[in-house]
Structures are given as C-alpha cells and as structure tokens.
Design an enzyme around this catalytic site. Structure first.
Site, short mmCIF file in Angstrom:
data_model
loop_
_atom_site.label_atom_id
_atom_site.label_comp_id
_atom_site.label_asym_id
_atom_site.label_seq_id
_atom_site.Cartn_x
_atom_site.Cartn_y
_atom_site.Cartn_z
N HIS A 16 0.87 -1.19 0.00
CA HIS A 16 0.00 0.00 0.00
C HIS A 16 0.89 1.23 0.00
O HIS A 16 1.34 1.69 1.05
CB HIS A 16 -0.92 -0.02 1.23
CG HIS A 16 -1.95 1.07 1.24
ND1 HIS A 16 -3.20 0.90 1.80
CD2 HIS A 16 -1.94 2.34 0.75
CE1 HIS A 16 -3.89 2.03 1.68
NE2 HIS A 16 -3.14 2.93 1.05
N HIS A 196 -9.52 1.17 -1.58
CA HIS A 196 -9.49 1.78 -0.26
C HIS A 196 -10.92 1.73 0.29
O HIS A 196 -11.87 2.14 -0.41
CB HIS A 196 -9.07 3.25 -0.35
CG HIS A 196 -7.61 3.48 -0.57
ND1 HIS A 196 -6.92 2.93 -1.59
CD2 HIS A 196 -6.71 4.23 0.13
CE1 HIS A 196 -5.65 3.31 -1.53
NE2 HIS A 196 -5.49 4.10 -0.49
N GLU A 199 -11.41 3.55 5.61
CA GLU A 199 -10.37 4.42 6.17
C GLU A 199 -11.09 5.52 6.97
O GLU A 199 -10.97 5.58 8.19
CB GLU A 199 -9.51 5.01 5.04
CG GLU A 199 -8.39 5.92 5.52
CD GLU A 199 -7.63 6.59 4.36
OE1 GLU A 199 -8.15 6.65 3.24
OE2 GLU A 199 -6.50 7.08 4.62
N ASP A 277 1.67 3.98 2.88
CA ASP A 277 0.66 4.84 2.25
C ASP A 277 1.31 6.01 1.49
O ASP A 277 1.53 5.90 0.28
CB ASP A 277 -0.34 5.33 3.31
CG ASP A 277 -1.71 5.67 2.74
OD1 ASP A 277 -1.93 5.50 1.54
OD2 ASP A 277 -2.58 6.12 3.53
N1 ADE Z 1 -4.55 8.92 -1.99
C1 ADE Z 1 -3.31 8.92 -1.50
N2 ADE Z 1 -3.31 8.50 -0.22
C2 ADE Z 1 -4.60 8.19 0.08
C3 ADE Z 1 -5.25 7.70 1.24
N3 ADE Z 1 -4.61 7.42 2.37
N4 ADE Z 1 -6.59 7.54 1.20
C4 ADE Z 1 -7.27 7.83 0.08
N5 ADE Z 1 -6.70 8.29 -1.02
C5 ADE Z 1 -5.38 8.47 -1.04
ZN ZN Z 2 -3.70 4.79 0.41
#
Ligand code: ADE
Ligand code: ZN
Length: 336
Positions: A16, A196, A199, A277
């Site tokens: 990721h 994703h 989150e 990330d």
């Molecule tokens: N684009 C880059 N990082 C991201 C994240 N953590 N969540 C959603 N979109 C992203």
């Molecule tokens: Zn991400």
C-alpha cells in the site's frame, strides 16, 4: 535480536504505497526548479510544517498540489527510483505500487508519460536490486465514473504493465457502489480489483467493496472492525488488509497509536500487513511504520514475523514466486 533490528533486517513486501505520496519536499523543490514551476512555499521546512492534517481531505488538497511539479517521463522515473532505492535499503523485496493517472492527465500530462517513467524505474530496480514490482492504477473516487471509464480504456492499451485497479481519494460520500460498472469492466479486462475502504468511510463501504467490486484486497479497512459479522467474513475468506499506522495517526483515523486496531485485527485472524501509504507526507517509510506500531502496541517477535510473512502471502506474486519468497522469509525467521 531486538525489535528494531528484526524489523530492519526482515525481508518484506510493501502493498500500500502511492508513488505520488513519496514526493519528498526536497525533490518537490528540485523538480519545480527543473520545470520552471513556482511553489507557494519558500523552504523545505515550510512545506513540512504544512503537513498537519485534520482529515483525509486536508491531506489530499496538499497531495494534489504537490504533484503539480511532476511533468516529464524523467520526473516520474526519478520519483519512483528514489522510492525503490529506499526500499532496497529497508530490505523490501517486492512492492505493489498505486498511481493516480487522473491526477496527471487532468492537468495535461499524458498517461504514457506517467506510465513509462514509472515502468523505467521498475526495470532498473529489478536489474540493480532484484526488487520486483507491480503497478495498481487507482481511480479517483471524487470524480465521476465516466472519467474512470476513460482511464480504464487507456489502461487496456497497457495491460502488460498494469496488474490491478484500485480506488482512492476522498472516501466519504463516494461509496464503492459509484464505481460498480467500471470495476466490472476492469475485471472482465483481466485487472485484479482492490479498493481503499473503511479508512474514513463506514464498514458498509467495506461490504460494498467486497460484494460489488469483488476486491481481492482491502486497503486500510480499519472501520470494518465496527461490524463483527463483517470481520468474521473477512477472516474466513482471508481477504488481505493493507494497514498504514503512520497514515492513520497523521490523518486522525487513530490519533493515538496505542489505540490502533492492528493487534485486534491479528487476534481476529485477519490477514493484515503493515505499509506506509504516503510516506513523505506521513512521517515515515515502511520500517518506520513497523517501528512505530511495534512501540505503541508492544508487538512481540512472533507478531512482527507474522506481519512480515503476511506481506508476501497477501501479495499478488504468482504461487511459485510466493513459495520462493516465503522460503527466503522462513529461513530468515529461523535465524533470529
Ligand atoms: N490517496 C493517497 N493516499 C490516500 C489515502 N490514504 N486515502 C485515500 N486516497 C489516497
Ligand atoms: Zn492509500
């Protein structure tokens, strides 16, 4: 062996990672100069000071602004190769990297410029370091599905270089269901689906990602824990989750890492991995993420080894490649 040495020497995969999120302020300045672009910051320190985010959207606003310095194939090569050099130094043997083509085509940079720079760096890292790499194209979920279809058409010309499709950007208000049709077409075209989910968005978005997009991996997934039946299902199906501790802290998903759900995820039998990330924006690369979460949760040696092993199991390496990587990993684990 102490935990830090174990983390630093353990062979691992990163699953990721947004390549645009590896743009360090120093490179941002250098590329701005090379491309004759002016930034609204006057120093590297003032850029870093701005990385104080209250939410995912706060971060995304700076992330899209920062990548405006990326113009040429060489820029995308330099960005990607700098990341892969760091990964070589951190004993990362395999990476699966996201890129956001719409964030570039939307400002006049061609899809082929972006892709060719990244792939050049993959080729060089394979020959210089023996690191293998796969590319995941992310659709920007704040944009309409029609625009994702245009991007998918571009990807279909480059199937040799793009392995999977993902979904990123502003999660709240942009559920997976918005992209059900384009993901169906992407699957039919042979791309592996990931997204994703959970989150900032609710557990229901994780359900949608599994049921409607048929994802083979969940990126983040933290809020899935709010739904016990969903957790049981993800555990039963062993759908991998790519967890990003320093991102979660910096974006206020889990402001206190001592309260991070990673151990609960492991205890629930989930196939979780540790990742970075957007390391330039969140304060650390993969080993920094391992170290931070180890310290916060006091993870023991067998938990750290389980996370490292999971990174290969959860990867999209072929069965033979996985067996070879796990052989190397298990020899390492037996030596500690
Ligand atoms: N684009 C880059 N990082 C991201 C994240 N953590 N969540 C959603 N979109 C992203
Ligand atoms: Zn991400």
């Amino acid at each position: 062996m102490d935990s830090r040495t174990l983390i630093e020497t353990m062979p691992k995969a990163e699953l990721h990672l947004h390549i645009e999120g590896t743009l360090e302020p120093e490179m941002m300045f250098a590329l701005a100069k090379r491309n004759g672009i002016s930034l609204r910051y006057d120093s590297v320190e003032s850029i870093r000071k701005a990385y104080d985010f209250g939410s995912l959207q706060d971060f995304l606003d700076l992330y899209y602004e920062g990548m405006s310095v990326l113009i040429t194939r060489q820029d995308f090569f330099d960005l990607t190769f700098a990341y892969l050099e760091k990964m070589n130094a951190q004993n990362v043997r395999h990476v699966e990297i996201f890129f956001d083509p719409q964030a570039h085509t939307g400002r006049g940079i061609s899809f082929d410029t972006v892709l060719s720079g990244i792939i050049d760096a993959f080729d060089r890292a394979r020959s210089d370091f023996g690191i293998s790499a796969k590319l995941i194209l992310c659709f920007l979920r704040h944009l309409p599905e029609e625009e994702a279809f245009v991007t998918l058409k571009q990807a279909c010309r480059c199937k040799d270089h793009i392995f999977a499709v993902g979904l990123d950007s502003s999660e709240k208000g942009h559920p997976p269901s918005k992209f059900e049709r384009v993901f169906r077409e992407a699957r039919e075209q042979g791309f592996v689906p990931v997204a994703h989910a959970g989150e900032e968005g609710p557990a229901a978005y994780v359900c949608e990602a599994i049921d409607l997009l048929q994802v083979q991996r969940i990126d983040h997934g933290n809020r899935a824990l709010e739904d016990p039946a969903l957790v049981a299902r993800i555990a039963r199906q062993q759908i991998p989750m790519t967890v990003c501790p320093l991102s979660n802290r910096r974006l206020q998903v889990t402001p206190d890492l001592k309260k991070h759900p990673l151990r609960a995820m492991l205890n629930a039998g989930l196939l979780v991995t540790v990742n970075s990330d957007d390391p330039s924006y969140f304060g650390g690369y993969i080993n920094d993420n391992f170290i931070a979460i180890q310290e916060a949760l006091d993870l023991n040696q067998s938990e750290l080894l389980a996370l490292g092993r999971n990174s290969f199991i959860a990867s999209f390496l072929s069965d033979a490649e996985k067996r070879a990587a796990l052989d190397v990993f298990d020899r390492f684990a037996a030596s500690v």
